[in-house]
Design a protein around this motif. Structure first.
Motif, PDB file in Angstrom:
ATOM      1  N   ALA A 183      23.313 -12.013   4.636  1.00  0.00           N
ATOM      2  CA  ALA A 183      22.283 -12.277   3.626  1.00  0.00           C
ATOM      3  C   ALA A 183      21.102 -12.959   4.303  1.00  0.00           C
ATOM      4  N   ILE A 184      19.924 -12.342   4.235  1.00  0.00           N
ATOM      5  CA  ILE A 184      18.754 -12.918   4.893  1.00  0.00           C
ATOM      6  C   ILE A 184      18.066 -13.903   3.956  1.00  0.00           C
ATOM      7  N   THR A 185      17.448 -14.918   4.536  1.00  0.00           N
ATOM      8  CA  THR A 185      16.794 -15.958   3.753  1.00  0.00           C
ATOM      9  C   THR A 185      15.271 -15.834   3.774  1.00  0.00           C
ATOM     10  N   ARG A 186      14.738 -14.964   4.636  1.00  0.00           N
ATOM     11  CA  ARG A 186      13.298 -14.665   4.637  1.00  0.00           C
ATOM     12  C   ARG A 186      13.120 -13.190   4.949  1.00  0.00           C
ATOM     13  N   TRP A 187      12.054 -12.593   4.400  1.00  0.00           N
ATOM     14  CA  TRP A 187      11.833 -11.151   4.548  1.00  0.00           C
ATOM     15  C   TRP A 187      10.401 -10.827   4.169  1.00  0.00           C
ATOM     16  N   LEU A 188      10.036  -9.541   4.296  1.00  0.00           N
ATOM     17  CA  LEU A 188       8.764  -9.031   3.816  1.00  0.00           C
ATOM     18  C   LEU A 188       9.002  -8.237   2.537  1.00  0.00           C
ATOM     19  N   GLY A 189       8.055  -8.297   1.611  1.00  0.00           N
ATOM     20  CA  GLY A 189       8.166  -7.544   0.366  1.00  0.00           C
ATOM     21  C   GLY A 189       7.596  -8.338  -0.789  1.00  0.00           C
ATOM     22  N   ALA A 190       7.477  -7.682  -1.944  1.00  0.00           N
ATOM     23  CA  ALA A 190       6.820  -8.304  -3.090  1.00  0.00           C
ATOM     24  C   ALA A 190       7.542  -9.541  -3.589  1.00  0.00           C
ATOM     25  N   ASP A 191       8.838  -9.642  -3.352  1.00  0.00           N
ATOM     26  CA  ASP A 191       9.596 -10.797  -3.838  1.00  0.00           C
ATOM     27  C   ASP A 191       9.804 -11.868  -2.775  1.00  0.00           C
ATOM     28  N   ALA A 192       9.113 -11.751  -1.633  1.00  0.00           N
ATOM     29  CA  ALA A 192       9.259 -12.745  -0.565  1.00  0.00           C
ATOM     30  C   ALA A 192       8.563 -14.048  -0.959  1.00  0.00           C
ATOM     31  N   GLU A 193       9.218 -15.178  -0.694  1.00  0.00           N
ATOM     32  CA  GLU A 193       8.615 -16.472  -0.991  1.00  0.00           C
ATOM     33  C   GLU A 193       7.511 -16.819   0.001  1.00  0.00           C
ATOM     34  N   THR A 194       7.660 -16.367   1.230  1.00  0.00           N
ATOM     35  CA  THR A 194       6.642 -16.564   2.251  1.00  0.00           C
ATOM     36  C   THR A 194       6.711 -15.394   3.223  1.00  0.00           C
ATOM     37  N   VAL A 195       5.574 -15.028   3.795  1.00  0.00           N
ATOM     38  CA  VAL A 195       5.556 -13.979   4.830  1.00  0.00           C
ATOM     39  C   VAL A 195       4.989 -14.544   6.121  1.00  0.00           C
ATOM     40  N   ASP A 242       0.820  -1.204   0.000  1.00  0.00           N
ATOM     41  CA  ASP A 242       0.000   0.000   0.000  1.00  0.00           C
ATOM     42  C   ASP A 242       0.860   1.263   0.000  1.00  0.00           C
ATOM     43  N   ALA A 243       1.975   1.233   0.741  1.00  0.00           N
ATOM     44  CA  ALA A 243       2.819   2.424   0.854  1.00  0.00           C
ATOM     45  C   ALA A 243       3.636   2.676  -0.405  1.00  0.00           C
ATOM     46  N   ILE A 244       4.066   1.621  -1.071  1.00  0.00           N
ATOM     47  CA  ILE A 244       4.933   1.758  -2.235  1.00  0.00           C
ATOM     48  C   ILE A 244       4.139   1.953  -3.512  1.00  0.00           C
ATOM     49  N   GLY A 245       2.988   1.307  -3.624  1.00  0.00           N
ATOM     50  CA  GLY A 245       2.205   1.414  -4.844  1.00  0.00           C
ATOM     51  C   GLY A 245       2.652   0.399  -5.889  1.00  0.00           C
TER      52      GLY A 245
END
Length: 343
Positions: free
Chosen positions: A245-257, A169-172
């Protein structure tokens, strides 16, 4: 020993003879008035003095002498929703902007602490981290009636999903971005003696009792942690070039949230610390974190925002190579958390 002067606004160690902080432009020796609530992302601050050279800031927001942009409220802020809960979020000494974010709240007898660390190599991750932290906090506050561990764990999953939607929502529209903004996520719910944590990435939750052994409640989603699992010593794994290097994250390219969750139950008084890697980079082991926190309490008293400010100052003194966030909740089995800002 030489007298060391540090900025009371951001914790930066001042140069010899300096009248103003080279990091944030604050007059040295003058305590800042810290806001109780977080600022909106990228809100500018009308700074009178350039943080780089001491020159005047023009109406366009840049120094008239050297062209340095004015300090932003996002560079350094404090939150103190109650006398038992507070935190500080700081840009550090090396980054040009603060991509960390925090969102803290107290509702009834429950404390909520959320920290997100934006991925610095991707544009607008500062916006993503703040949107995510606030969205998660709001979900956790709405569900903050005393509850079971299972209910809190489920709510942390819901909060992470809301945080991910908050980023969108914030990024569009991100259709044309090859690398969309992303961030880590860690949240702790403190419900009496029970601490329930949820996380994606390598921002952390520590339990630090007044007496006894401290422990890291969260488990990093990182290359370093995978190396540690294979037997590589912690210090070497975390210092390796690929360790962060993180293996999980939030964002459009995240494999899981869907976050991992864990619980600890306090057997006595102590502190819940939620922090970004800008702090634990310099102090990773739970026993070392406990020693640092206890020294901060001894030096500055029990106010959580003052303790957090000292932790941030210390991390900056170690080099401040990353953004730094430290959020704290006091667990005292004889004291009930109260929202000091409630009407």
């Amino acid at each position: 020993m030489d007298h060391v002067v540090t900025c009371l606004a951001c914790g930066t160690v001042a140069g010899e003879g300096a009248a103003f902080c080279e990091q944030c432009g604050a007059p040295l020796g003058v305590a800042p008035a810290l806001p109780v609530v977080a600022v909106e992302a990228a809100d500018p601050v009308a700074a009178a003095v350039c943080r780089a050279c001491g020159g005047s800031i023009a109406a366009d927001g840049y120094c008239e002498l050297c062209g340095e942009p004015a300090a932003s409220a996002r560079d350094h802020w404090s939150e103190l929703p109650s006398a038992q809960v507070g935190g500080v979020c700081d840009r550090g000494r090396r980054h040009s902007k603060n991509e960390d974010a925090m969102a803290l709240a107290v509702s009834g007898t429950t404390a909520v602490l959320v920290v997100c660390d934006g991925v610095s190599s991707v544009a607008d991750s500062d916006i993503a981290s703040l949107a995510a932290a606030r969205a998660a906090r709001d979900v956790l506050v709405k569900g903050s009636t005393p509850s079971s561990v299972g209910t809190w764990s489920a709510l942390l999953v819901t909060a992470a999903a809301a945080a991910d939607r908050g980023i969108a929502d914030a990024i569009g529209d991100m259709a044309e971005r090859t690398e969309p903004p992303s961030c880590t996520f860690v949240a702790a719910v403190v419900d009496g003696p029970t601490v329930v944590a949820g996380w994606l990435g390598d921002s952390r939750v520590y339990w630090v009792p007044d007496e006894g052994a401290a422990r890291q409640v969260s488990v990093d989603d990182s290359a370093a942690n995978e190396m540690i699992a294979r037997g590589v010593p912690r210090a070497r794994a975390e210092a390796s070039p690929e360790g962060h290097a993180i293996t999980r994250w939030l964002g459009a390219d995240a494999e899981t949230v869907v976050p991992s969750t864990a619980t600890t139950r306090a057997q006595g008084p102590g502190w819940v610390l939620v922090c970004s890697d800008g702090l634990w980079n310099y102090c990773s082991e739970a026993a070392d974190v406990a020693d640092l926190l206890h020294r901060a309490v001894d030096a500055h008293g029990p106010a959580p925002d003052a303790i957090a400010a000292e932790l941030v100052r210390w991390a900056n003194e170690q080099g401040g190579h990353d953004n730094i966030t430290a959020a704290l909740a006091r667990v005292d089995l004889d004291t009930v958390l109260t929202d000091d800002n409630a009407a």
